[in-house]
Design a protein around this motif. Structure first.
Motif, PDB file in Angstrom:
ATOM      1  N   TYR B  57       0.761  -1.334   0.099  1.00 57.43           N
ATOM      2  CA  TYR B  57      -0.097   0.047  -0.075  1.00 57.43           C
ATOM      3  C   TYR B  57       0.841   1.261   0.005  1.00 57.43           C
ATOM      4  CZ  TYR B  57       0.942   0.421   5.050  1.00 57.43           C
ATOM      5  OH  TYR B  57       1.525   0.663   6.251  1.00 57.43           O
ATOM      6  N   VAL B  58       0.304   2.389  -0.368  1.00 63.82           N
ATOM      7  CA  VAL B  58       1.096   3.381  -0.633  1.00 63.82           C
ATOM      8  C   VAL B  58       0.778   4.466   0.849  1.00 63.82           C
ATOM      9  CG1 VAL B  58       1.298   5.728  -1.846  1.00 63.82           C
ATOM     10  CG2 VAL B  58       0.940   3.698  -2.991  1.00 63.82           C
ATOM     11  N   ASP B  80       5.541   6.063  -1.835  1.00 59.92           N
ATOM     12  CA  ASP B  80       4.551   6.966  -2.944  1.00 59.92           C
ATOM     13  C   ASP B  80       4.295   5.881  -3.919  1.00 59.92           C
ATOM     14  OD1 ASP B  80       6.847   6.317  -4.547  1.00 59.92           O
ATOM     15  OD2 ASP B  80       7.923   8.436  -4.149  1.00 59.92           O
ATOM     16  N   VAL B  81       3.182   6.316  -4.825  1.00 53.90           N
ATOM     17  CA  VAL B  81       2.635   5.672  -6.010  1.00 53.90           C
ATOM     18  C   VAL B  81       3.906   5.096  -6.775  1.00 53.90           C
ATOM     19  CG1 VAL B  81       1.331   5.491  -7.946  1.00 53.90           C
ATOM     20  CG2 VAL B  81       0.627   6.735  -5.535  1.00 53.90           C
ATOM     21  N   LYS B  82       4.800   6.007  -7.098  1.00 52.40           N
ATOM     22  CA  LYS B  82       5.681   5.732  -8.195  1.00 52.40           C
ATOM     23  C   LYS B  82       6.674   4.530  -7.656  1.00 52.40           C
ATOM     24  CE  LYS B  82       9.456   8.224 -10.745  1.00 52.40           C
ATOM     25  NZ  LYS B  82      10.393   9.084 -10.668  1.00 52.40           N
ATOM     26  N   ALA B  85       4.328   1.438  -8.011  1.00 54.83           N
ATOM     27  CA  ALA B  85       4.094   0.988  -9.509  1.00 54.83           C
ATOM     28  C   ALA B  85       5.352   0.231  -9.879  1.00 54.83           C
ATOM     29  CB  ALA B  85       4.024   2.383 -10.185  1.00 54.83           C
ATOM     30  N   TYR B  96      -1.033  -2.946  -5.353  1.00 57.63           N
ATOM     31  CA  TYR B  96      -0.851  -2.166  -4.220  1.00 57.63           C
ATOM     32  C   TYR B  96      -2.417  -1.306  -4.325  1.00 57.63           C
ATOM     33  CZ  TYR B  96       0.218   1.396  -7.823  1.00 57.63           C
ATOM     34  OH  TYR B  96       0.267   2.025  -9.078  1.00 57.63           O
ATOM     35  N   ALA B  98      -3.777   2.206  -2.825  1.00 58.35           N
ATOM     36  CA  ALA B  98      -3.558   3.953  -2.725  1.00 58.35           C
ATOM     37  C   ALA B  98      -4.908   4.491  -2.394  1.00 58.35           C
ATOM     38  CB  ALA B  98      -2.969   4.560  -4.139  1.00 58.35           C
ATOM     39  N   THR B 108      -4.418  -1.250  -7.727  1.00 55.27           N
ATOM     40  CA  THR B 108      -3.689  -1.460  -8.990  1.00 55.27           C
ATOM     41  C   THR B 108      -3.010  -3.069  -8.729  1.00 55.27           C
ATOM     42  OG1 THR B 108      -3.405   0.724  -9.156  1.00 55.27           O
ATOM     43  CG2 THR B 108      -2.282  -0.680 -10.916  1.00 55.27           C
TER      44      THR B 108
END
Lengths: 432, 393
Positions: B57-58, B80-82, B85, B96, B98, B108
């Motif tokens: 998870y973010v 973070d999301v980056k 991903a 993960y 968010a 996602t």
């Protein structure tokens, strides 16, 4: 161990096949079961016409089938809440139609007894200071969805100004999770495909079809096999037979003949199935399996054949070990137990067909026929694993056949003693 | 006659209680069921939470209440999301989550969302929603009521939800015990009778024991055997619950169970066993051939199976006409009446009528079994197939 003389094996197989074919119990099972199926199927088809509808509706009414279904899907809730001034005035998050307000418990009780509501909730006049809400029902059955609906309603009583999003998040949080499935990275594509196909019905169909074929044949043919062996032991016919054939020839002949009989029974049932069921649906189901390709279907036949040989030999050995058919139950149970193992872990195998457990069970001969079919239907399996699994299954079947022949040895068939573990081990070790 | 029946009962009991089959079934079956049950439970639980790879998870933008929940799980945190991903693209995580900024999550993934991950995210969402409530209302908003349960006929006699589930379990365990006892002991009974008839031992016995005493003795002896087995299983289950499981069944729940009603249900257990056993003995004697007698014995127990198949009716509509009839007819009442008694308020006259009919049927069935015994003792085994063939043109 000398190889069997095949003409003698063929004679025994032919005799077993022909003799059991004429047995009334075989004929009754083979033709009686499908006829019952046809009758039931016919009756089902007749539903929608005349008497069948009347009878079906009367039985349904007597058993309150519709009412039970309705109360499970959409319970009608009675509501006694003096402080709230009636349920209809309260703001409710969902299913307001399900609530019906009553002035007092007596009125609600009458409606409950008459079946107008499924349960009644009595909210204390000093709620929420007093926290206990009583649910009245016709039985002590655990509650269904009505408690959830009432809890949601009471939540609004506690905090009337709650934002709708907050209330919705409390009630159904899982609906606030959006899933975006993306293409898997190349290095995990095979795993992702297998995991995604966990709920694919055609995979389950293939596995169940192989399982059904294998187990039906095992249970039918091996039951005949054991009955044949124990009967011939009891009436001492086997002693006469063993003067002219070897134990191995006798066993192989019986396994072959009764395997053919099981196959014939399956063909007849299949034919009746085509007749009695929706023919179109059968062809659609068959077409669905085509996507597995000819190799998988051919391997299914090979696994089925050697799976049968494995278990039939075991059952023949059981028949030779026990003194009578009645006493074969516990040993049969133990011997056939591994066959059921994949069903106990089916969900895990469906989700992780190529996991450690799936790989181990697909190499283990007693479970290989079923589990390898599941793996093959869920995606590519390394060729060496298929080859190893088949080799182990064939070796296992041959070993079991050899052990069974040892048990079949003349002294065992003549002894007529009760079975015990020490004796069984001694026979298998060749010390008896 | 009672003394003779007692001797027969004691002989049958002692003969079977020491047999390997009895000992193996009594002590082996629970161990086997525990192993299989444990294996299946482990498999199911593993399958539900099965992920080919870890999930994450973010942490950025996560409300504190939700962050606290997710920090306590096995989910892998990403700053973070980056980063998340990138891990997803590398195949190191299966997916993960968010936060979407509005009491929800955007997931996602290339793997289907596992139940375990879904549960964790749901818990985080609820925690966040709860934190939005005014502190004074928070506890009540989380749990707005304690629901207690009562029958409409007796609104003041309330039970907790735990007691309801425990009562339901007992309501089915009692008749299930009867069915198991019947299946177990009647198999022994029918085999014993048919074998004794086949080897003519029964004729020797009949010279010194009255038929009814013989039949009654066998029925009672093997019934006690079944009770011994059930007692051992029940003691084992209780010991396992106390020692190992502590299943979260509090003492208050156990104390609140309707134990007097459970004891009352014993009437139907004993009556049901006597009826079934007498039926099976009669059939076993009449047929004489062990294999065929066993098949017929299976049909005799169908009356016990029928109420189980209509369990929904008995549980949710215990006062419906069909449920009432099932609990009064002697062949189905041994299963249906205990369920109704434990789950609803059964009118006294219905219970009395049911018990009286069952007792009468038991007496008649035992008497009939004795009569069949006298009639069939010297007859050869009935070859039903031969008779059917002879009757056919």
């Amino acid at each position: 161990m000398t190889l069997p003389r095949w003409p003698r094996v063929a004679t025994i197989a032919g005799r077993e096949f022909a003799w059991h074919l004429r047995r009334k119990s075989f004929l009754l099972t083979t033709f009686g079961l499908p006829v019952v199926g046809l009758i039931v199927g016919g009756a089902t088809l007749m539903v929608g016409t005349g008497v069948a509808v009347e009878v079906g509706a009367a039985v349904g009414r007597a058993l309150e089938v519709d009412e039970l279904r309705r109360s499970a899907d959409a319970p009608r809730i009675g509501w006694v809440d003096a402080a709230d001034g009636g349920a209809d005035d309260a703001a409710a998050p969902a299913a307001d139609d399900a609530f019906r307000a009553f002035a007092d418990v007596d009125d609600a009780g009458v409606a409950l007894a008459a079946g107008e509501v499924d349960s009644v909730f009595v909210v204390p006049s000093d709620y929420p200071r007093r926290h206990d809400v009583v649910r009245l029902a016709r039985s002590w059955a655990p509650p269904s969805g009505d408690v959830g609906a009432v809890t949601d309603r009471l939540r609004l009583r506690v905090w009337p100004d709650a934002p709708p999003a907050v209330t919705a998040a409390m009630v159904r949080p899982q609906q606030r999770i959006d899933v975006d499935l993306v293409a898997p990275p190349a290095n995990v594509a095979a795993e992702a495909e297998a995991a995604a196909g966990a709920d694919d019905p055609s995979r389950l169909m293939l596995v169940l079809a192989v399982g059904l074929l294998l187990y039906t044949t095992i249970f039918t043919a091996s039951s005949y096999l054991m009955q044949s062996v124990t009967t011939e032991k009891e009436n001492r016919v086997i002693e006469v037979l063993l003067t002219s054939v070897s134990p191995l020839e006798l066993l192989v002949g019986k396994v072959t003949g009764l395997g053919m009989l099981g196959g014939l029974q399956l063909l007849i049932w299949g034919g009746f199935g085509l007749l009695s069921l929706n023919v179109g649906a059968v062809f659609i189901a068959a077409a669905a399996t085509i996507r597995f390709g000819p190799t998988v279907l051919m391997l299914a036949a090979v696994y089925f054949l050697f799976g049968y040989l494995f278990y039939a030999s075991l059952m023949g050995a059981v028949g030779a070990l026990v003194p009578s058919f009645q006493e074969s139950g516990p040993l049969t149970f133990v011997v056939l137990l591994p066959a059921w193992l994949p069903f106990f872990v089916l969900e895990l195998l469906m989700r992780q067909p190529n996991g450690t457990l799936g790989r181990a069970l697909s190499l283990f001969p007693p479970t290989a026929p079923l589990v390898m079919m599941l793996r093959l239907s869920s995606g590519p399996v390394p060729a060496w694993e298929v080859a190893l699994s088949l080799a182990l299954l064939i070796a296992g079947a041959a070993a079991v056949l050899a052990l069974a022949a040892r048990v079949f040895a003349t002294n065992q068939l003549l002894a007529g003693e009760a079975f015990n573990l020490r004796r069984g081990v001694a026979v298998l070790m060749g010390r008896s | 006659m009672i003394r003779a029946a007692g001797r027969v009962a004691r002989f049958e009991y002692m003969r079977h209680v020491r047999s390997k089959q009895f000992l193996g079934t009594t002590f082996g079956m629970p161990v086997f069921m525990l192993l299989i049950g444990g294996f299946a439970a482990w498999s199911g639980s593993t399958a539900q939470n099965a992920t080919a790879h870890p999930w994450g998870y973010v942490a950025a933008g996560l409300p504190p209440a939700a962050a606290d929940v997710l920090a306590a799980t096995d989910l892998r945190p990403f700053t973070d999301v980056k980063t998340a991903a990138a891990a997803l693209a590398a195949g190191t995580v299966g997916g993960y989550a968010a936060h979407d900024g509005a009491l929800g999550f955007r997931v996602t993934a290339w793997e289907p969302l596992p139940d375990g991950v879904s549960d964790s995210l749901s818990e985080a969402i609820r925690a966040e929603a709860l934190s939005a409530a005014p502190p004074a209302l928070r506890a009540a908003f989380d749990e707005p009521a304690t629901i207690v349960y009562a029958l409409a006929a007796a609104p003041d006699h309330v039970r907790s939800a735990d007691t309801l589930w425990a009562t339901l379990a007992v309501a089915f365990a009692v008749p299930l015990a009867l069915t198991l006892a019947v299946l177990f002991s009647t198999t022994l009974l029918v085999t014993a009778v048919a074998e004794e008839k086949a080897n003519r031992l029964i004729e020797c016995l009949a010279t010194s024991v009255a038929p009814l005493a013989l039949v009654g003795g066998k029925v009672v002896g093997l019934g006690l055997l079944a009770l011994t087995q059930l007692g051992i299983w029940a003691a084992g289950a209780a010991a396992a619950a106390v020692v190992g499981l502590r299943l979260g069944v509090p003492g208050a729940t156990v104390a609140a169970m309707p134990w007097p009603t459970v004891a009352l249900a014993g009437i139907w257990l004993i009556g049901g066993y006597l009826v079934q056993a007498a039926l099976v003995v009669g059939l076993g004697i009449a047929i004489g051939e062990p294999r065929e007698a066993q098949q017929v014995a299976g049909f005799a127990s169908l009356g016990l199976v029928l109420p189980f198949s209509l369990a929904g009716l008995l549980v949710f509509r215990p006062a419906s006409p069909a449920a009432v009839w099932l609990s009064i007819l002697p062949l189905t009442s041994p299963v249906a009446m205990p369920i109704r008694l434990l789950l609803s308020a059964v009118p006294l006259q219905q219970a009395v009528l049911s018990a009286a009919l069952l007792a009468l049927t038991a007496v008649l069935a035992l008497w009939a079994a004795g009569a069949v015994f006298r009639w069939a003792m010297l007859r050869p085994p009935i070859r039903w197939r031969r008779r059917v063939n002879a009757a056919l043109p």
